[in-house]
Design a protein around this motif. Structure first.
Motif, PDB file in Angstrom:
ATOM      1  N   THR A  98      45.551  35.466  44.731  1.00  0.00           N
ATOM      2  CA  THR A  98      46.232  34.363  44.050  1.00  0.00           C
ATOM      3  C   THR A  98      45.688  34.278  42.626  1.00  0.00           C
ATOM      4  OG1 THR A  98      44.626  32.707  44.822  1.00  0.00           O
ATOM      5  CG2 THR A  98      46.611  33.044  46.166  1.00  0.00           C
ATOM      6  N   SER A 100      45.592  31.919  38.963  1.00  0.00           N
ATOM      7  CA  SER A 100      45.822  30.703  38.192  1.00  0.00           C
ATOM      8  C   SER A 100      45.506  30.979  36.731  1.00  0.00           C
ATOM      9  CB  SER A 100      44.940  29.554  38.692  1.00  0.00           C
ATOM     10  OG  SER A 100      45.257  29.200  40.020  1.00  0.00           O
ATOM     11  N   LYS A 102      45.052  28.600  33.145  1.00  0.00           N
ATOM     12  CA  LYS A 102      44.993  27.224  32.663  1.00  0.00           C
ATOM     13  C   LYS A 102      44.643  27.177  31.177  1.00  0.00           C
ATOM     14  CE  LYS A 102      43.388  25.360  37.113  1.00  0.00           C
ATOM     15  NZ  LYS A 102      44.594  24.577  37.429  1.00  0.00           N
ATOM     16  N   VAL A 156      51.485  28.061  37.116  1.00  0.00           N
ATOM     17  CA  VAL A 156      50.135  28.477  37.484  1.00  0.00           C
ATOM     18  C   VAL A 156      49.034  27.601  36.904  1.00  0.00           C
ATOM     19  CG1 VAL A 156      50.713  30.880  37.981  1.00  0.00           C
ATOM     20  CG2 VAL A 156      50.171  30.195  35.633  1.00  0.00           C
ATOM     21  N   ASN A 157      49.365  26.656  36.034  1.00  0.00           N
ATOM     22  CA  ASN A 157      48.319  25.717  35.615  1.00  0.00           C
ATOM     23  C   ASN A 157      48.059  24.655  36.685  1.00  0.00           C
ATOM     24  OD1 ASN A 157      51.028  25.031  34.421  1.00  0.00           O
ATOM     25  ND2 ASN A 157      50.017  23.080  33.972  1.00  0.00           N
ATOM     26  N   THR A 158      48.957  24.555  37.672  1.00  0.00           N
ATOM     27  CA  THR A 158      48.727  23.646  38.803  1.00  0.00           C
ATOM     28  C   THR A 158      48.883  24.335  40.158  1.00  0.00           C
ATOM     29  OG1 THR A 158      51.046  22.924  38.735  1.00  0.00           O
ATOM     30  CG2 THR A 158      49.450  21.592  37.512  1.00  0.00           C
ATOM     31  N   ASP A 159      49.693  25.377  40.247  1.00  0.00           N
ATOM     32  CA  ASP A 159      49.965  26.057  41.518  1.00  0.00           C
ATOM     33  C   ASP A 159      49.794  27.559  41.322  1.00  0.00           C
ATOM     34  OD1 ASP A 159      50.962  23.612  42.906  1.00  0.00           O
ATOM     35  OD2 ASP A 159      52.566  23.786  41.428  1.00  0.00           O
ATOM     36  N   ALA A 160      48.888  28.157  42.078  1.00  0.00           N
ATOM     37  CA  ALA A 160      48.585  29.579  41.906  1.00  0.00           C
ATOM     38  C   ALA A 160      49.760  30.456  42.307  1.00  0.00           C
ATOM     39  CB  ALA A 160      47.355  29.955  42.723  1.00  0.00           C
TER      40      ALA A 160
END
Length: 206
Positions: A98, A100, A102, A156-160
């Motif tokens: 996964t 992410s 950010k 992807v800043n909140t959900d991978a």
């Protein structure tokens, strides 16, 4: 043979019988372990991502129309949904992972989004926040994580985003979407000149 000669001969026989090495008392064995281990490997390579060049005659609304917008609802920008290269992932064949990505935003409506903040000559403060979307990894489409942003992929800043390694570099493609709270009053103001930057942090779990 004298008595003393017989006694010496008997003593020598007893000494010879008791010498070490003349007979084996037993044998012992032991076992050890030889190991050889192959571990799965993964790496992620970040990128310098250019969101574009704009003029001071344009507004934040123009920027949002170009890149993507999360005003009342999601609207893909003029560039589409796969115009940014975020970097690449390289994982051993078959290894799930996964990812992410950010920025530095701490706003509740877009935690981890890309944040640009600046002031103009009149000391008016501007803040532009962009959600980060990954649309595909290694040519494989990434599932949408935001039901409002159909086709954009994982935010992807909140959900991978999820992927599976193939032993080669897998290019990460996606987009951004301008996001802001409802009280933003400078949406239609011209953007001031100057370069803006933010730091991107990548996390790859496997």
């Amino acid at each position: 043979m004298s008595f003393y000669s017989k006694l010496f001969k008997a003593a020598c026989v007893l000494c010879a019988a008791s010498l070490p090495g003349m007979a084996h008392a037993g044998a012992v064995t032991a076992t050890g372990t030889a190991t050889f281990q192959v571990v799965d490997q993964c790496s992620v390579t970040g990128a310098t991502v250019n969101l574009g060049t704009y003029s001071t005659s344009q507004t934040l609304a123009d920027v949002a129309a170009e890149l993507g917008n999360m005003e009342a609802a999601y609207t893909a920008g003029n560039r589409g949904q796969s115009y940014l290269t975020w970097g690449s992932v390289n994982c051993s064949n078959g290894v799930p992972y996964t990812l992410s990505i950010k920025g530095t935003s701490v706003q509740s409506f877009s935690p981890g989004g890309i944040r640009f903040a600046w002031s103009d000559a009149q000391n008016n403060n501007y803040t532009a926040i962009f959600d980060i979307y990954v649309n595909s990894i290694g040519g494989t489409t990434v599932a949408d994580s935001n039901v409002l942003a159909v086709g954009a992929g994982a935010k992807v800043n909140t959900d991978a985003a999820s992927g599976v390694g193939n032993g080669a570099d897998q290019v990460i493609l996606g987009s951004v979407a301008f996001n802001y709270d409802a009280s933003m009053s400078q949406y239609f103001d011209n953007v001031p000149g100057g370069a803006q930057t933010d730091t991107l942090s990548y996390t790859l779990n496997f």
